[in-house]
Design a protein around this motif. Structure first.
Motif, PDB file in Angstrom:
ATOM      1  N   LEU A 166      20.980  42.233 -18.295  1.00  0.00           N
ATOM      2  CA  LEU A 166      22.301  42.709 -18.710  1.00  0.00           C
ATOM      3  C   LEU A 166      22.771  43.925 -17.914  1.00  0.00           C
ATOM      4  CD1 LEU A 166      22.186  42.316 -22.594  1.00  0.00           C
ATOM      5  CD2 LEU A 166      23.133  40.753 -20.891  1.00  0.00           C
ATOM      6  N   ARG A 167      21.877  44.580 -17.207  1.00  0.00           N
ATOM      7  CA  ARG A 167      22.303  45.659 -16.320  1.00  0.00           C
ATOM      8  C   ARG A 167      23.206  45.135 -15.206  1.00  0.00           C
ATOM      9  NH1 ARG A 167      16.265  48.204 -15.378  1.00  0.00           N
ATOM     10  NH2 ARG A 167      15.833  48.773 -17.561  1.00  0.00           N
ATOM     11  N   HIS A 168      23.091  43.847 -14.946  1.00  0.00           N
ATOM     12  CA  HIS A 168      23.795  43.247 -13.807  1.00  0.00           C
ATOM     13  C   HIS A 168      24.971  42.374 -14.212  1.00  0.00           C
ATOM     14  CE1 HIS A 168      20.375  44.558 -11.378  1.00  0.00           C
ATOM     15  NE2 HIS A 168      19.584  44.009 -12.279  1.00  0.00           N
ATOM     16  N   GLY A 169      25.147  42.115 -15.510  1.00  0.00           N
ATOM     17  CA  GLY A 169      26.242  41.225 -15.883  1.00  0.00           C
ATOM     18  C   GLY A 169      26.433  41.082 -17.374  1.00  0.00           C
ATOM     19  N   ASP A 170      27.630  40.586 -17.745  1.00  0.00           N
ATOM     20  CA  ASP A 170      27.995  40.397 -19.151  1.00  0.00           C
ATOM     21  C   ASP A 170      28.435  38.968 -19.451  1.00  0.00           C
ATOM     22  OD1 ASP A 170      30.434  40.290 -17.827  1.00  0.00           O
ATOM     23  OD2 ASP A 170      31.237  42.119 -18.741  1.00  0.00           O
ATOM     24  N   HIS A 171      28.192  38.068 -18.495  1.00  0.00           N
ATOM     25  CA  HIS A 171      28.672  36.674 -18.584  1.00  0.00           C
ATOM     26  C   HIS A 171      27.635  35.826 -17.875  1.00  0.00           C
ATOM     27  CE1 HIS A 171      31.933  33.510 -17.830  1.00  0.00           C
ATOM     28  NE2 HIS A 171      31.094  33.223 -16.866  1.00  0.00           N
ATOM     29  N   GLY A 172      26.997  34.889 -18.606  1.00  0.00           N
ATOM     30  CA  GLY A 172      25.974  34.133 -17.898  1.00  0.00           C
ATOM     31  C   GLY A 172      25.264  33.078 -18.719  1.00  0.00           C
ATOM     32  N   LEU A 173      24.256  32.512 -18.061  1.00  0.00           N
ATOM     33  CA  LEU A 173      23.470  31.397 -18.580  1.00  0.00           C
ATOM     34  C   LEU A 173      21.996  31.658 -18.310  1.00  0.00           C
ATOM     35  CD1 LEU A 173      25.435  28.436 -16.923  1.00  0.00           C
ATOM     36  CD2 LEU A 173      25.912  29.499 -19.141  1.00  0.00           C
ATOM     37  N   GLY A 174      21.155  30.904 -19.018  1.00  0.00           N
ATOM     38  CA  GLY A 174      19.726  30.992 -18.750  1.00  0.00           C
ATOM     39  C   GLY A 174      18.940  30.279 -19.819  1.00  0.00           C
ATOM     40  N   THR A 175      17.668  30.671 -19.928  1.00  0.00           N
ATOM     41  CA  THR A 175      16.814  30.136 -20.978  1.00  0.00           C
ATOM     42  C   THR A 175      15.889  31.241 -21.451  1.00  0.00           C
ATOM     43  OG1 THR A 175      15.379  28.291 -21.628  1.00  0.00           O
ATOM     44  CG2 THR A 175      15.003  29.236 -19.435  1.00  0.00           C
ATOM     45  N   PHE A 176      14.980  30.890 -22.352  1.00  0.00           N
ATOM     46  CA  PHE A 176      14.111  31.871 -22.971  1.00  0.00           C
ATOM     47  C   PHE A 176      12.648  31.535 -22.685  1.00  0.00           C
ATOM     48  CE2 PHE A 176      18.098  31.877 -25.206  1.00  0.00           C
ATOM     49  CZ  PHE A 176      18.360  33.234 -25.372  1.00  0.00           C
ATOM     50  N   GLN A 177      11.785  32.453 -23.043  1.00  0.00           N
ATOM     51  CA  GLN A 177      10.353  32.274 -22.838  1.00  0.00           C
ATOM     52  C   GLN A 177       9.909  30.900 -23.336  1.00  0.00           C
ATOM     53  OE1 GLN A 177       8.052  35.325 -24.776  1.00  0.00           O
ATOM     54  NE2 GLN A 177       6.449  35.228 -23.215  1.00  0.00           N
ATOM     55  N   ASN A 178       9.167  30.186 -22.495  1.00  0.00           N
ATOM     56  CA  ASN A 178       8.683  28.829 -22.781  1.00  0.00           C
ATOM     57  C   ASN A 178       9.815  27.809 -22.913  1.00  0.00           C
ATOM     58  OD1 ASN A 178       5.937  29.764 -22.897  1.00  0.00           O
ATOM     59  ND2 ASN A 178       6.376  30.534 -24.941  1.00  0.00           N
ATOM     60  N   MET A 179      10.997  28.159 -22.362  1.00  0.00           N
ATOM     61  CA  MET A 179      12.166  27.268 -22.369  1.00  0.00           C
ATOM     62  C   MET A 179      12.583  26.859 -23.781  1.00  0.00           C
ATOM     63  SD  MET A 179      11.908  24.888 -18.932  1.00  0.00           S
ATOM     64  CE  MET A 179      10.155  24.786 -18.519  1.00  0.00           C
ATOM     65  N   VAL A 180      12.456  27.787 -24.709  1.00  0.00           N
ATOM     66  CA  VAL A 180      12.841  27.513 -26.094  1.00  0.00           C
ATOM     67  C   VAL A 180      14.334  27.811 -26.250  1.00  0.00           C
ATOM     68  CG1 VAL A 180      12.468  28.071 -28.519  1.00  0.00           C
ATOM     69  CG2 VAL A 180      10.527  28.049 -26.920  1.00  0.00           C
ATOM     70  N   PRO A 204       1.526  25.230 -21.623  1.00  0.00           N
ATOM     71  CA  PRO A 204       1.854  26.058 -20.461  1.00  0.00           C
ATOM     72  C   PRO A 204       2.070  25.202 -19.212  1.00  0.00           C
ATOM     73  CG  PRO A 204       0.011  27.013 -21.665  1.00  0.00           C
ATOM     74  CD  PRO A 204       0.253  25.651 -22.249  1.00  0.00           C
ATOM     75  N   ARG A 205       3.046  25.575 -18.422  1.00  0.00           N
ATOM     76  CA  ARG A 205       3.378  24.931 -17.147  1.00  0.00           C
ATOM     77  C   ARG A 205       3.955  23.526 -17.304  1.00  0.00           C
ATOM     78  NH1 ARG A 205      -0.576  27.436 -12.452  1.00  0.00           N
ATOM     79  NH2 ARG A 205      -1.333  29.212 -13.623  1.00  0.00           N
ATOM     80  N   GLU A 206       4.324  23.164 -18.516  1.00  0.00           N
ATOM     81  CA  GLU A 206       5.036  21.894 -18.671  1.00  0.00           C
ATOM     82  C   GLU A 206       6.391  22.005 -17.998  1.00  0.00           C
ATOM     83  OE1 GLU A 206       6.109  18.628 -22.123  1.00  0.00           O
ATOM     84  OE2 GLU A 206       6.229  20.759 -22.621  1.00  0.00           O
ATOM     85  N   GLY A 207       6.717  21.060 -17.118  1.00  0.00           N
ATOM     86  CA  GLY A 207       7.936  21.123 -16.331  1.00  0.00           C
ATOM     87  C   GLY A 207       9.186  20.814 -17.134  1.00  0.00           C
ATOM     88  N   MET A 208      10.328  21.175 -16.560  1.00  0.00           N
ATOM     89  CA  MET A 208      11.590  21.052 -17.284  1.00  0.00           C
ATOM     90  C   MET A 208      11.979  19.599 -17.530  1.00  0.00           C
ATOM     91  SD  MET A 208      15.101  23.204 -16.810  1.00  0.00           S
ATOM     92  CE  MET A 208      15.482  22.677 -15.158  1.00  0.00           C
ATOM     93  N   VAL A 209      11.602  18.694 -16.660  1.00  0.00           N
ATOM     94  CA  VAL A 209      11.916  17.285 -16.894  1.00  0.00           C
ATOM     95  C   VAL A 209      11.265  16.811 -18.187  1.00  0.00           C
ATOM     96  CG1 VAL A 209      11.575  14.928 -16.061  1.00  0.00           C
ATOM     97  CG2 VAL A 209      12.340  16.698 -14.475  1.00  0.00           C
ATOM     98  N   ASP A 210       9.996  17.173 -18.384  1.00  0.00           N
ATOM     99  CA  ASP A 210       9.302  16.771 -19.611  1.00  0.00           C
ATOM    100  C   ASP A 210       9.863  17.489 -20.829  1.00  0.00           C
ATOM    101  OD1 ASP A 210       7.676  15.012 -18.258  1.00  0.00           O
ATOM    102  OD2 ASP A 210       6.006  16.411 -18.050  1.00  0.00           O
ATOM    103  N   VAL A 211      10.172  18.773 -20.684  1.00  0.00           N
ATOM    104  CA  VAL A 211      10.757  19.517 -21.794  1.00  0.00           C
ATOM    105  C   VAL A 211      12.077  18.876 -22.229  1.00  0.00           C
ATOM    106  CG1 VAL A 211      11.783  21.721 -22.491  1.00  0.00           C
ATOM    107  CG2 VAL A 211       9.638  21.696 -21.188  1.00  0.00           C
ATOM    108  N   CYS A 212      12.912  18.547 -21.244  1.00  0.00           N
ATOM    109  CA  CYS A 212      14.240  17.997 -21.563  1.00  0.00           C
ATOM    110  C   CYS A 212      14.189  16.534 -21.990  1.00  0.00           C
ATOM    111  CB  CYS A 212      15.174  18.172 -20.370  1.00  0.00           C
ATOM    112  SG  CYS A 212      15.663  19.908 -20.117  1.00  0.00           S
ATOM    113  N   SER A 213      13.054  15.872 -21.787  1.00  0.00           N
ATOM    114  CA  SER A 213      12.930  14.497 -22.296  1.00  0.00           C
ATOM    115  C   SER A 213      12.914  14.486 -23.826  1.00  0.00           C
ATOM    116  CB  SER A 213      11.651  13.847 -21.753  1.00  0.00           C
ATOM    117  OG  SER A 213      10.493  14.423 -22.339  1.00  0.00           O
ATOM    118  N   ARG A 214      12.673  15.647 -24.411  1.00  0.00           N
ATOM    119  CA  ARG A 214      12.666  15.770 -25.879  1.00  0.00           C
ATOM    120  C   ARG A 214      13.908  16.512 -26.377  1.00  0.00           C
ATOM    121  NH1 ARG A 214       7.635  17.479 -24.196  1.00  0.00           N
ATOM    122  NH2 ARG A 214       8.169  19.635 -24.670  1.00  0.00           N
ATOM    123  N   GLN A 215      14.898  16.658 -25.526  1.00  0.00           N
ATOM    124  CA  GLN A 215      16.096  17.399 -25.907  1.00  0.00           C
ATOM    125  C   GLN A 215      16.838  16.717 -27.044  1.00  0.00           C
ATOM    126  OE1 GLN A 215      18.378  17.451 -22.295  1.00  0.00           O
ATOM    127  NE2 GLN A 215      19.429  15.539 -22.747  1.00  0.00           N
TER     128      GLN A 215
END
Length: 238
Positions: free
Chosen positions: A30-44, A136-147
């Motif tokens: 937030l030191r660098h911006g007030d508008h944005g996107l991202g994710t959280f620890q362990n892609m939760v 740990p280290r589960e990739g985003m494709v596998d994470v998003c397969s359960r979206q």
């Protein structure tokens, strides 16, 4: 950082490789911006930064306001948003009409970044949220397969997003990347599609400066292959 400069922590390819167990406090982002996107620890869940406030959009479609001092992000993109162009437009065909509008507003920006904000009433909006890594280290494709996907009608809210040029695919997501949060801050996620009712207020800023910080002292990042998986990124971020 000045207004309308891109700040990014880590790489989308790192998320693809499952680099998400650690990161930095969101307060540093937030030191660098007030508008944005991202994710959280362990892609939760999905992150949206709107007017300097940070929200976590969870797998059930609900939203919580998070404490940036105590909450970790493994990946985020932000800017100090100051729209250079503000228009009212009709976007009945959602993402397709938005893409055409941005192309027409800023044809000179093909190889630059755009920051985008929409405030509107949505006839229909569909978004997804991810529940996080199972190991740990589960990739985003596998994470998003359960979206989980959610569709709402007659919802008023705000879209925050970026358009990134094609040459940064793997560093970020090339093309339009959009997150939604409802006006009451109770629902939201990564946008899959939408239709609007009436005119939409669209703010856009063209950005030519890009700042990137990479994780330090992070074994997952140090051991990641970081091979660009363009099809995989398109599949999970489309």
């Amino acid at each position: 950082m000045a207004a309308n400069e891109v700040y990014q922590y880590s790489l989308i390819s790192a998320l693809m490789d499952g680099v998400a167990s650690s990161g930095i406090p969101i307060s540093q982002v937030l030191r660098h911006g007030d508008h944005g996107l991202g994710t959280f620890q362990n892609m939760v869940g999905e992150m949206i930064v709107l007017d300097g406030e940070v929200y976590q959009m969870k797998a059930d479609g609900s939203v919580v306001h998070v404490d940036p001092e105590t909450t970790i992000t493994p990946f985020a993109t932000v800017t100090k948003f100051s729209p250079a162009t503000t228009v009212r437009a009709t976007l009945q065909d959602g993402k397709k009409d938005l893409q055409a509008l941005l192309d027409n507003l800023h044809p000179e920006a093909t190889n630059h970044f755009l920051a985008i904000r929409l405030d509107a009433r949505f006839k229909r909006i569909e978004f997804r949220t991810a529940g996080g890594q199972c190991r740990p280290r589960e990739g985003m494709v596998d994470v998003c397969s359960r979206q989980t996907t959610h569709t709402f009608e007659g919802e008023r809210g705000t879209v925050v997003g970026f358009r990134c040029p094609g040459y940064v695919m793997g560093i970020n997501v090339a093309g339009d990347h959009l997150h939604f949060i409802s006006e009451d801050r109770e629902r939201g996620g990564h946008i899959l599609g939408f239709e609007t009712e009436g005119e939409v207020e669209v703010g856009v800023a063209v950005m030519s400066k890009f700042h990137l910080d990479l994780p330090e002292g992070d074994k997952e990042f140090d051991e990641a292959k970081l091979v660009k998986d363009e099809e995989g990124i398109k599949a999970v971020e489309g």
